[in-house]
Design an enzyme around this catalytic site. Sequence first.
Site, short mmCIF file in Angstrom:
data_model
loop_
_atom_site.label_atom_id
_atom_site.label_comp_id
_atom_site.label_asym_id
_atom_site.label_seq_id
_atom_site.Cartn_x
_atom_site.Cartn_y
_atom_site.Cartn_z
N ARG A 197 57.78 -83.92 -77.43
CA ARG A 197 58.47 -84.86 -76.55
C ARG A 197 57.49 -85.61 -75.64
O ARG A 197 57.68 -86.79 -75.36
CB ARG A 197 59.49 -84.11 -75.67
CG ARG A 197 60.72 -83.65 -76.38
CD ARG A 197 61.74 -83.15 -75.36
NE ARG A 197 62.80 -82.37 -75.98
CZ ARG A 197 63.80 -81.83 -75.31
NH1 ARG A 197 63.86 -81.98 -74.00
NH2 ARG A 197 64.74 -81.13 -75.93
N TYR A 251 57.50 -89.60 -75.21
CA TYR A 251 57.76 -90.24 -73.93
C TYR A 251 56.58 -91.11 -73.49
O TYR A 251 56.78 -92.18 -72.89
CB TYR A 251 58.06 -89.19 -72.88
CG TYR A 251 59.34 -88.42 -73.12
CD1 TYR A 251 60.32 -88.91 -73.99
CD2 TYR A 251 59.59 -87.20 -72.50
CE1 TYR A 251 61.49 -88.21 -74.23
CE2 TYR A 251 60.76 -86.50 -72.72
CZ TYR A 251 61.70 -87.00 -73.59
OH TYR A 251 62.86 -86.30 -73.81
N TYR A 281 70.67 -94.42 -71.92
CA TYR A 281 72.03 -93.89 -71.98
C TYR A 281 72.36 -93.11 -70.71
O TYR A 281 71.52 -92.40 -70.17
CB TYR A 281 72.17 -92.98 -73.20
CG TYR A 281 73.47 -92.24 -73.30
CD1 TYR A 281 74.68 -92.92 -73.42
CD2 TYR A 281 73.50 -90.84 -73.29
CE1 TYR A 281 75.87 -92.23 -73.52
CE2 TYR A 281 74.69 -90.14 -73.41
CZ TYR A 281 75.87 -90.85 -73.52
OH TYR A 281 77.06 -90.16 -73.62
#
Length: 257
Positions: free
Chosen positions: A65, A69, A91
Amino acid sequence: MPGCLTIVGTGIRFGVQFTPEAHAAFLRADRVLHLGADPLMREWLSTLRPDATSLDSFYAPGKERTETYREMVNAILAPVYEGWDVCAVFYGHAGVFVSPSHEAIRQARAAGYEATMLPAISAEDCLFADLGIDPGRTGCQSYEATNFLLTHRPVDAAAVLILWQVGVLGEWGHGRKTDRRRLELLVDRLLENFPAEHEVILYEASPYPVGDAIAARTSLGRLAERRMTTATTLVVPPREPARTDPMVRDLLRQPPR
């Protein structure tokens, strides 16, 4: 013209929870990048701005991750440094469980550029409404599930406990599966404060303009048997009411001097 960055959230129910403020920033920007929750949301954003760029392509199976990112942040900031008015759309609430948004703002401001985040409707807002929970009545503890387990946070059994991202507990990459062994570790941790028969709720806010939220109830002891998704949140209601301190109560009732 110097570049600038505005980061906005779509709200959970895309299309109906996009605030006028966020919508205006989205339409005004020279460059738009977005990270939608599913293909329908990405299609909706692309319909509003056909020139927008999706950040979803940075995800890949087995990819850390942190690397994903970092690449997203670089993609967001590149047009800012070129002098464009940039809007990055995420979102839900762009500041809740969204590391790239905070990092992009930090780096932009450190480099002398204007960077702003606008508020949005988060999954927590939907949770309070859908489940009828008033955090002001019982108090509320809210943790990311993996962080809760790793740091052994104290639990107040008289307050609501909310554990986010329980469906990807212990997942460092772009995982999609729930590992039962990890859930059993979480159950063991919660059994230190709650009985096995204590009712818990597996909650998922509805991302669509129509449709109800998911609120599946089960006992804590059987939690590891339940199927979950990346959107699943665990809600643990209070075990008991909070105890009132009679001495403090009496002091508060005294007339002001």
